[in-house]
Structures are given as C-alpha cells and as structure tokens.
Design an enzyme around this catalytic site. Structure first.
Site, PDB file in Angstrom:
ATOM      1  N   GLY B  47      -5.214 -26.377 -27.972  1.00 36.80           N
ATOM      2  CA  GLY B  47      -5.108 -24.959 -28.288  1.00 36.80           C
ATOM      3  C   GLY B  47      -3.696 -24.649 -28.730  1.00 36.80           C
ATOM      4  O   GLY B  47      -2.922 -25.552 -29.006  1.00 36.80           O
ATOM      5  N   GLY B  48      -3.372 -23.386 -28.780  1.00 27.42           N
ATOM      6  CA  GLY B  48      -2.060 -22.990 -29.273  1.00 27.42           C
ATOM      7  C   GLY B  48      -0.951 -23.359 -28.311  1.00 27.42           C
ATOM      8  O   GLY B  48       0.188 -23.547 -28.697  1.00 27.42           O
ATOM      9  N   GLN B  51      -2.176 -29.177 -25.148  1.00 26.06           N
ATOM     10  CA  GLN B  51      -3.425 -29.932 -24.998  1.00 26.06           C
ATOM     11  C   GLN B  51      -3.913 -29.922 -23.562  1.00 26.06           C
ATOM     12  O   GLN B  51      -3.137 -29.754 -22.633  1.00 26.06           O
ATOM     13  CB  GLN B  51      -3.197 -31.397 -25.363  1.00 26.06           C
ATOM     14  CG  GLN B  51      -2.781 -31.630 -26.784  1.00 26.06           C
ATOM     15  CD  GLN B  51      -2.342 -33.064 -26.950  1.00 26.06           C
ATOM     16  OE1 GLN B  51      -1.603 -33.592 -26.141  1.00 26.06           O
ATOM     17  NE2 GLN B  51      -2.802 -33.682 -28.010  1.00 26.06           N
ATOM     18  N   VAL B  52      -5.199 -30.165 -23.434  1.00 28.90           N
ATOM     19  CA  VAL B  52      -5.750 -30.382 -22.098  1.00 28.90           C
ATOM     20  C   VAL B  52      -6.322 -31.792 -22.039  1.00 28.90           C
ATOM     21  O   VAL B  52      -7.155 -32.156 -22.862  1.00 28.90           O
ATOM     22  CB  VAL B  52      -6.879 -29.376 -21.792  1.00 28.90           C
ATOM     23  CG1 VAL B  52      -7.423 -29.637 -20.401  1.00 28.90           C
ATOM     24  CG2 VAL B  52      -6.367 -27.956 -21.893  1.00 28.90           C
ATOM     25  N   LYS B  68      -2.909 -29.945 -18.188  1.00 26.04           N
ATOM     26  CA  LYS B  68      -2.575 -29.149 -19.349  1.00 26.04           C
ATOM     27  C   LYS B  68      -1.141 -29.441 -19.740  1.00 26.04           C
ATOM     28  O   LYS B  68      -0.216 -29.168 -18.990  1.00 26.04           O
ATOM     29  CB  LYS B  68      -2.744 -27.681 -18.994  1.00 26.04           C
ATOM     30  CG  LYS B  68      -2.788 -26.780 -20.182  1.00 26.04           C
ATOM     31  CD  LYS B  68      -3.446 -25.471 -19.785  1.00 26.04           C
ATOM     32  CE  LYS B  68      -3.770 -24.629 -20.994  1.00 26.04           C
ATOM     33  NZ  LYS B  68      -4.572 -23.476 -20.662  1.00 26.04           N
ATOM     34  N   ASP B 161      -5.838 -13.681 -19.378  1.00 26.42           N
ATOM     35  CA  ASP B 161      -6.417 -14.332 -20.547  1.00 26.42           C
ATOM     36  C   ASP B 161      -7.870 -14.710 -20.288  1.00 26.42           C
ATOM     37  O   ASP B 161      -8.289 -15.830 -20.583  1.00 26.42           O
ATOM     38  CB  ASP B 161      -5.568 -15.570 -20.895  1.00 26.42           C
ATOM     39  CG  ASP B 161      -5.897 -16.111 -22.270  1.00 26.42           C
ATOM     40  OD1 ASP B 161      -5.584 -17.280 -22.529  1.00 26.42           O
ATOM     41  OD2 ASP B 161      -6.490 -15.368 -23.071  1.00 26.42           O
TER      42      ASP B 161
END
Lengths: 250, 872
Positions: B47-48, B51-52, B68, B161
C-alpha cells in the site's frame, strides 16, 4: 509508424547514464557524427513537447517548421554556450530557448522552411504529432509550460516502457511483459492478480515477484531518461524530478 | 505495440509516477529474510505506507504474524516515537475482535516495522457478499466490530482508518469473527503525509476518502472517537447495499475539496432506497435473480436510521460511542424502538433554513418560470442562479425589500432535490404575509410578492395557504389602483379563478355576479373584463356540475350581440366554454355548431391556427365521443388529422393526441388492430418529435411533448391489452416507465409507475404490481409528493394483498392508509373518498376474519362501519 516512444528509445543505446552535459558536450564539441547523434537524441526527446508549444501558436505546417528550425539552430555554438551556463534543467532551458526562438527568429526570418538545411540533415520528424496533439493538448486550457512538461513526462514514461518491452522481448518474455505491464497502472494491485498469474502459468507468489522486478527495471529505465535532462543521476535529484512531474499531472 | 504503450501511459501518469516514488524503497526479496526475530515468508500486500509480509516468529513462542514494513524515507525515529506514545495502550488491548499489535521496531536499515496478529480472512464487505449473509448475520458481525472498537476507544485509541480492508472476517471454531486490524498505525504515520497532498497517494490507499469523516476530510480539526463511528457507518452501509454512500462521486478528477464539499452538503440516500435503486437499475425482480447478490429484498427502516445516525455530518448528532451503536443494533434485532429516529421534519427544515438562505425572490421567480403543471418540478441550479441575478436587480427597488429577500432563502437546487423540500420551503415561507405587509414603502413590490407567494403555494399544492396571499394580493391591488379599476377587477377574477379550481366553489357564482354588477355600475358592461366574467360564470356552473344552469348562462352569452366585437382570443375562449356547457347539457348539435364557429375563428388568425386550432379539434372530437357517435367521431378525427398533417407537414405535436383520439374511437368501434396501429403511429411520431435535453432546457414548454409520448405509450399498452396481447401491454408500460425515469421528471415518473402497476395487476402479475406500487411510494416519499400519490400507492398495495389472499398484510396496509387519510385535512373533508377507504378496510377485515376468526377487531372498525352506513 508510432509515436516518439518507439523512435526515442533507439537513442538510448549507451550503457552509462547520459547527463545533459554529455549530450551538450557531444553536440558542441563532438565529431560530426557524435554531434548528429546528440542532436537526434535531443530531438526525439523534445520534438513533440516543443511541437505542442509551437502548435498553440501556429498552424500545423508552421509549427513543424518552427521546431525543425529550432533544433537546427542548436547546432550553432552560441546557443549551447548559454545552455552550459544556465542553471536548472535542460528541459526548462529548451522551452525558454524555443519560445525565444519563436519570438525573434521566426517572425523575422521565416527561413528554414521546407527545404534548405533540413534536407541536409534529414532531421527527425514526428509524423504522428498532429494526431497526438489533438488527443492530448488541443482542447486543453492549461498554460504552455504545464503542457510542455506533461508531454515531456509522457514521452519519458513511454520511451522507458518501450525500451523495457524490447528488453523483455529479447529475453523471450514478450507475452509476460504484456500481462505484467497492465498491472503497472492498477490502483489496486491485488485486482486481477490471481487471474493474471494463472494466464502467465505462474504461481501467485512468483507472479508478484515478477511484477516487483518489472517495476524495478522500469524505474531504472526512467532514471536513465531523466538523467539526460538533469545534472546527474543522484537519487535525490531523481526523486525531486519525479515529484515535480507528478505535480504536473495534478 | 507502441500504441499500446501510449495507452498504458496516457491518463495514468500519476499512478505510474506515484508507484515509482514509493516502489524503490521496498525490500528486494532476496536481500534480507530476517527482520529482528521475524522471518519473512511472503508478501501479503502493499500500500502507500509500505508492505505487509507474512512472517514467522520463533521466540518466545512459535506463531505466524503479519509484519508491516514501512517505506524508507519515513522518519523512523519520529514514527516510532509517536507510536510508542500509544504503545502501552496498544499493547494492553486484548479483544477477540481486534488483531493485537505485538511488536514494533526498526530494521537494520532503519525502517520502522510493526508486528501484528496474522488474521487470515477476507475484508468484511467481500466476506458478506460471498457468503450471502442475511441481515441478521451482518448485524451480528457489525456488533462484533463495534465491540472491538469500543474496547479500543476506552483505551484512548482512535483507529482513524477504518475501511473494509482493515476489518477482516475469519472463522474461528466455525464462528465468523470480525477482526479490526491496523490500529494505531494511521495515527503514528499520519503526519508523514501532511505536506503532500493526499491525492498523491490516491492509487495507494491511505485513508481513502470514502470512509473518512467530514472532520477528517477538513483536516486540522481534532479528530475524536466519533470519527471512527462515521467510518463504521460507511462500512455498514457498504455491507448492506454493496456500495459506499458517496461512492459514485470519487472518480479520478474529483478533487479533495470537491469530495469534501459533497460529503458536507449532501445527505446520503437511505440504504433501503439505495438498494431499491440498484435493483431497479439492474432490472432485478426477484431474490432468485443471479444478479441479486443479497438474499434479502429490502432493508428495514430502523436499520436505515441507525446507519444514517452514524453517518451524521455533525458529529454531535452521531452515536457518542460504539457501545451505543451496538446497543441500538441490538434493539433493532429485538424489534424494540431505537435511539436513532428519522430526523423530525421541523428539525430538518430548521437546519436547512439555518444553513441555506435561498434567495427568496429567486425561489419565487423560479417557481413561476417552472409552472408547467408538473408540480414541484426540477430545481436547476443554473435557473436559480439566473433568477437570483434577476431578483437582485428587481430587489434594488428598496432596501427594505432587499432585507426581506435576503433574510429568506438561498441556494435552492440540490437541497430541494434531496427531500423534505416542500416542508422546508413551507416553513421558510411561513410568516411571509406579515413580512410582506411590513414593506409598506413599496406597494408594488408587496403586490408582486403576494402574487408570487400565492403561486408558490399553489404549485406546492397548499391551496389553503395560497388563499390569504391571493386575498392580500387583491387588497393591495385595490389600494394601489382603486377598487374599481381594471387591475382590481383582474385581481379579483384571478382570485375567483383560483377559488373555482381549488377552493370553495359554492360561493363563486355569487361573487362573480357581484363583480359583474360592479363592472356594470362602472359603466363597463360589454367590456373585456365584463365578458371575461361571463366566461367564468359559464365555467363555474360547469364545474359545479349544474349543466342546466351552465347552459342557461351560456345561452345568454352566446346570444349577446356584443360578443362579436370582443377580441378574438377571448371570443374563442368564451365560445368554447359555452360549447362545453352545451355538451354537458346534452345539446350536442348546438355544441357542435358553436365549435365549428370556433374552428372558423381560429382559421382567421395565423397565431390562433397554430396555438388554438388543435385544441378546438379536440373539443369537437369530445362532442362526438360524448354523443357516443364513434363512427362520426372517427370520421371527423380522420379529417382533422389529415388537415393538421397538411398544415404542419406532419410535424405538429398535436397530431399525437389526435391519433390517440382516433385510436380511441376505433377501439370503441371494436377494431383492435386499427387501434393498436394508430397508437403505435402516435408513439412513433411522439418519439420523432421528442425534444433533446438541450432543447428542453431552453424551452420547458416542450416538456409536454414528452408527456405526449408517455400517453402514446399508455395508449398502445391499453389497446394491446384490450386485444389480449398482455405481454406487449406490459412491455410498453415498462418502456414508458423507463423513459420517464430516464428523464428524471418526478410527476411523469409517478404517472408511469402507476400505469405500470395497474397494467401488471390487470395482466395478473400481482406481485410485480405490488412491488411497483411500493417503489413508487418510496420514491414519492423522497420527493415530498402530495397526498394523492401515497394514497394511490397504499390503496393499490392493499387491494393487491387482498386479491392474493394475504388478508393480514392487507389489513395492516388498510390501517396505515386510513390513519394517513385521517391526518390529512383535505382528505378528511371528502367523505365520499373516506367512505371508499372504509369500504376497502372493511373488506380486508372480512377476509381476515375468515382466516383468523379469533383475532380481535381493529379499533377503527366502528368508524368504518359508520362511514359505510353513511354512504348508503
């Protein structure tokens, strides 16, 4: 046939990053061949963006001639001395220079029209330019600089991608490239990955890794392109340039 | 290939560039496998932020975790510092619905990472879809999420979020369990992005705007736990309907600012309505339809209100805590009254008025301009603005007027289109009589305003409220020009015309005669006004259904020699009114004669030819129809059609009506095929002539052409039905509905839906008819329709249920209908009408009694019986 992209990449054969200095150096002090090569490189990178600028002022034929004329004028040493001493990016310099050229030389002289020097040098011309212009820029109300920067950015993105494609082709992975390339612009990277990995005959994991690699390679290609307009190829400079280009599309 | 390359790049430049900006920070898989005590196994997602990874932990215990890894370039010291503030609280969180945060640290390269419980599951929205969860199941899941969130809030942690990808559903011991992930990370990392415009990360979702509360979107404000509640509302909305409340509006190109404005200013559509719309758009009719992803048809109203309360833009109006939200959900499950209630009309109206001061004159001018008999039709922002400009110049007249105007309403458009508009406008206009009276220095303006407010009320269907305005209008006119001036007479006539159509008709003849005498006393017998009064005299007796009296007055007028010197148009109107009177008195030959006279009159004036001649044709055909002489009627119709075709080169819109008339005659003459053919011809003509949307904008009168088209469709449907072609009939009715829907005209839509419902009922598709009525009712509710519509819908639904033998449901509907009617002052006066309803209710009761003999009688039973007796 084809836009600046296909034509552009032909120029990026060298292995070390070209910077603006290299180009200008070649242009100014190289052998006729080197000089011509440097000019061609510049042409391919900037022809279309400058065409857009010209087209906003002139009609089609005149715009073409203006761009041709400008490039030819670059062969004259004086122009390049200025480029040397000017700070900032090559692309900005070229834009300013071109606008100047249009204002002064063009209106006065009207030389360099079809025939003349152009024939001698068989200068690169982008034949698809008008169509692209209509698609990209004709209806736009943005200012010239923005348009120019955008087109230039697009050229960079396209040329790099094309170069990458050819490399994959050479490796025998043409179809894989086609599949992966689509994912480059996905906003949701997971979307369709499963299906795509199946089409590619790879596991999902392997596919992800391949995509990863593609992106890295793409980025490298772009860095090379950008370096041509920058003072050097340092990461900080590149980053900044990418940011700026990003803003141009906002 | 290079064209493809161009296509890949063009339009996606931002995405490509942002990826590149982010990409290079990522760890190359081959480089390092270990981060601290965690061994990376594989990449789960990106994602922005970074990484996961799926990772494995060996010490102190062996398990799988999610790691993460944040991107390089984030100031890790700062991030971790901010993170550690909450770390205590985060570590102390232990709840079955929260993915625990286990650890945090820095890699060898200095990049921050967080370690969480590995939750293997699907985003909650996906899970619900794939499992075709029932409403109960979804609400259950949602309660879990609330529980988890409540736990976190009590520890002082706001998620910030919440979105589907952060709420995963897994199965633990066979039970579906929701787990919220990514707590605390948003806060820790949020400032990183502060100086980049959020749109930078559009492709890599960082706080996708869809789930952000208004205060988050506005930025800068202190965000508290209620922001999470809002996000929950969005989530729940999506779980139930499949889309987020403002989803359609976040295409690329909508800026942050615009989206924020949309969220701030538009109320989301009620989930139940949204679902219905989606179904309708996809033409989904039954639950078994493969396109129907949810196993239920509708969303209960209480659930609507709960979600909407969570979605309140003003955070003080939201649920204060996740626990309260969960409690309300429990109430819903237990069928108990919930906290969230539909916002009261006064409250909404008050809000609306407080927030928006629509330029009053603009509203009035708008109304007058839009008066096309289609009711509270479209408010168009541009019209309002134009009108506003005009109003401003007109309002220059006096500062008092300006003050008055500006103290009223403001931007109309979207607000009005969003429901409750009629009520809000009414409240805004409330007290305007006094306010207008205060404008003493400008009597002209006063009179004007009285006139226009009166028209506004009329258009809204508020006839009673219109009356005092009209009276005031007359008074001011009389004051201005003198009680026996032409203006005063005209004003009075206007008033009487209004009364005649809507009000206390019984008094009108007297008042007309009084007016007539006053005009005569002023020596103006035989004048324009005098004759106009005569016209109304004929018309009022007609309206009062006293054909004898009407005919008597008509005879007087027709024989008056001075009639021939009256202005042509008025003469035409008078004669046609007389003809109508004669017709209703069965003096057909005379009526015909007078109308032929009118016909000649029209021919003598080029303007009249285009404007009035077709109308006269219509009247003539009417006479034949009421005579029952279909054959002559058909002949005449053919003649007239031919005439009009020649005159207008086949393009007169009125031809559509004439063709339909002819079809009527042919149908009456038992020529079904002819009727169908003619109706289809009419339809084709209407379609050919139908104006484009642009043309409609310029001249709203053309809207009647659309109406013609609809009626032509009805015509075809009718005749197909009569010919026994039921499927055709239904298809055509659906087509009419579809067209009306496309155009967005609410009253046509209501017409078309009513027609469709009736046709479905006639052709035996009872359930289809029922649903159509229901949908119609819901749509009317959102557009603040007048009472007639909901009456039709409820009535229709009740009758159908009764036919289907579902007496209990029919009874409930009948009771609802009754109670609504009782509340409406207009309905209460009409005992005939109430009697019909009582009869229906009694039938339901009778049917129900047969099915459940021991059921206790409804309270209203006595009243109903009384009314029925009264009827007899």
């Amino acid at each position: 046939m084809g836009g600046p992209a296909a034509l552009f990449m032909q120029s990026t054969q060298s292995n070390f990053p070209l910077t603006r200095w290299t180009l200008l150096l070649n242009l100014r002090e190289g052998s006729p061949e080197q000089s011509k090569w440097a000019l061609e490189t510049l042409c391919r990178a900037y022809w279309f963006p400058l065409y857009v600028v010209a087209r906003k002022r002139f009609a089609k034929e005149d715009a073409e001639d203006a761009v041709q004329g400008f490039f030819l004028s670059l062969l004259k040493r004086e122009a390049l001395h200025q480029a040397d001493s000017s700070r900032g990016k090559l692309r900005s310099f070229l834009l300013a220079s071109f606008e100047n050229f249009c204002n002064q030389q063009w209106e006065r002289q009207n030389t360099l029209k079809r025939g003349g020097l152009a024939e001698h040098l068989q200068l690169f011309t982008d034949h698809g330019a008008e169509t692209r212009y209509i698609q990209h820029a004709e209806a736009s109300t943005e200012d010239i600089e923005t348009l120019y920067n955008r087109e230039w950015a697009r050229t960079v993105l396209e040329a790099s991608l094309e170069s990458l494609r050819q490399e994959y082709d050479r490796r025998g992975h043409a179809s894989r490239f086609r599949l992966l390339a689509v994912h480059l612009t996905e906003t949701d990277p997971e979307l369709g990955m499963q299906a795509a990995s199946l089409s590619a005959g790879m596991t999902l994991e392997a596919y992800r890794t391949a995509l990863h690699r593609l992106r890295k390679e793409y980025r490298t290609k772009i860095e090379q392109e950008l370096a041509k307009t920058l003072d050097g190829a340092e990461p900080a400079l590149i980053r900044e340039e990418l940011h700026e280009l990003f803003r141009v599309f906002s | 290939m290079s064209e493809n390359i161009s296509n890949i790049v063009f339009g996606h430049e931002q995405q490509l560039l942002s990826q590149l900006l982010i990409e290079d920070e990522f760890v190359d898989r081959d480089e390092s496998e270990w981060i601290g005590p965690y061994r990376l196994i594989r990449l789960l997602g990106e994602g922005g932020f970074g990484q996961v990874w799926l990772a494995e932990q060996n010490q102190p215990v062996r398990r799988e975790v999610a790691l993460k890894l944040l991107k390089r370039g984030m100031d890790s010291a700062q991030v971790l510092a901010r993170f550690s503030l909450e770390r205590q609280a985060l570590a102390s969180m232990a709840h079955s619905n929260i993915a625990a945060l286990l650890d945090a640290g820095r890699t060898a390269h200095g990049r921050p990472y967080f370690v969480m419980d590995y939750v293997q599951g699907l985003p909650v929205t996906t899970w619900c879809q794939e499992n075709r969860s029932s409403i109960q199941e979804i609400v259950g899941l949602f309660q879990q999420i609330c529980a988890g969130l409540q736990h976190a809030h009590q520890k002082g942690i706001i998620h910030r979020d919440l979105k589907p990808s952060n709420v995963l559903v897994t199965e633990m011991n066979g039970v579906a369990t929701a787990k919220i992930i990514d707590f605390g990370i948003a806060k820790a990392t949020s400032d990183e992005f502060l100086d980049q415009p959020w749109v930078t990360i559009l492709g890599h979702v960082m706080g996708t705007p869809l789930y952000m509360s208004p205060e988050q979107l506005a930025g800068g404000l202190d965000v508290d736990t209620r922001s999470d509640i809002y996000s929950l509302g969005v989530l729940f909305y999506e779980m139930l309907t499949g889309t987020a409340p403002h989803e359609g509006k976040t295409r690329a190109g909508v800026s942050h600012e615009e989206f924020r404005r949309i969220v701030e200013e538009t109320r989301p559509l009620r989930p139940s309505l949204k679902l219905t719309e989606i179904k309708r758009q996809r033409g989904i009719v039954s639950v078994a339809d493969p396109q129907m992803r949810k196993p239920w048809h509708e969303i209960p109203a209480d659930l609507d209100w709960i979600i909407l309360k969570a979605l309140e833009r003003d955070r003080d109006r939201r649920y204060d805590s996740a626990a309260l939200l969960a409690a309300d959900l429990q109430c819903f499950l237990n069928a108990e009254p919930i906290l969230a209630r539909p916002p009261s009309v006064r409250y909404l109206a008050g809000l609306w008025i407080r927030r928006n001061r629509v330029f009053f004159a603009a509203a009035l001018i708008c109304f007058v301009a839009l008066l096309s008999g289609t009711g509270l039709a479209l408010w168009q922002a541009q019209e309002a603005r134009k009108a506003q400009a005009r109003a401003e110049t007109e309002a220059q007249r006096s500062s008092q007027a300006v003050d008055f105007l500006t103290s009223m309403l403001d931007r109309v458009a979207e607000q009005v289109a969003n429901g409750r508009n009629a009520e809000a406008l009414k409240l805004a206009l409330d007290g305007s009589e006094e306010k207008i009276r205060q404008l003493q220095s400008d009597p002209l303006l006063q009179r004007d305003l009285f006139d226009r407010v009166g028209i506004v009320y009329k258009t809204m269907g508020e006839r009673e409220l219109a009356m005092p305005m009209l009276k005031a209008y007359i008074e001011t006119t009389a004051a201005l020009h003198g009680p026996d001036s032409e203006e005063a007479w005209n004003a009075e006539l206007k008033y009487l015309s209004h009364e005649m159509q809507h009000g206390a008709r019984l008094l009108v003849p007297e008042m007309l005669e009084a007016l007539m005498k006053r005009i005569e006393a002023a020596g103006k017998s035989g004048s324009f006004q005098w004759f106009n009064v005569q016209r109304y005299r004929v018309m009022i007796w007609d309206k009062l259904r006293k054909p004898a009296k009407a005919s008597q007055v008509a005879h007087e007028v027709i024989q008056d020699p001075r009639l021939e010197s009256v202005e042509i148009i008025l003469r035409l109107l008078i004669k046609s009114a007389c003809a109508r009177a004669f017709e209703s008195h069965h003096e057909h030959d005379l009526a015909d004669k007078v109308l032929m006279d009118c016909h000649q009159l029209c021919l003598s004036d080029p303007v009249l030819i285009t404007e009035r001649l077709p109308w006269v044709y219509d009247l003539r055909l009417n006479v034949q129809k009421s005579r029952g002489d279909h054959r002559s009627g058909a002949e005449l119709a053919r003649e007239l059609i031919l005439d009009l075709k020649i005159r207008s080169d086949g393009k007169a819109p009125f031809l559509v009506k004439l063709l339909l008339r002819l079809a009527e005659f042919e149908s009456a003459l038992k020529h079904p095929a002819e009727a169908i053919a003619l109706a289809r011809e009419a339809l084709k003509l209407a379609e050919d002539l139908a104006p484009s949307p642009e043309a409609l904008k310029l001249n709203s009168k053309l809207a009647t052409l659309r109406l013609d088209q609809m009626f032509a469709q009805f015509g075809v449907a009718d005749y197909e039905y009569k010919a026994g072609h039921y499927q055709e009939a239904v298809n055509m009715s659906r087509e009419a509905y579809r067209m009306a829907d496309e155009q967005g005209n609410k009253s046509y839509l209501a017409e078309a839906m009513l027609y469709l419902a009736q046709m479905l009922e006639k052709t035996g598709d009872l359930e289809g008819a029922y649903q159509t009525y229901e949908l119609r009712g819901q749509r009317s509710a959102t557009s603040g329709a007048n009472y007639q519509r909901w009456h039709e819908d409820l009535n229709g639904r009740c009758a159908i249920r009764l036919k289907q033998g579902r007496a209990k449901e029919a009874m409930v509907l009948a009771q609802e209908l009754w109670s609504k009617e009782i509340q409406s002052p207009e309905a209460r006066k009409d005992t005939d009408h109430l009697g019909d309803i009582a009869a229906l209710a009694l039938r339901c009761h009778a049917a129900l009694k047969k099915q459940e003999p021991f059921l206790s009688a409804p309270v209203e039973l006595a009243e109903w019986e009384k009314l029925r007796k009264g009827k007899r």
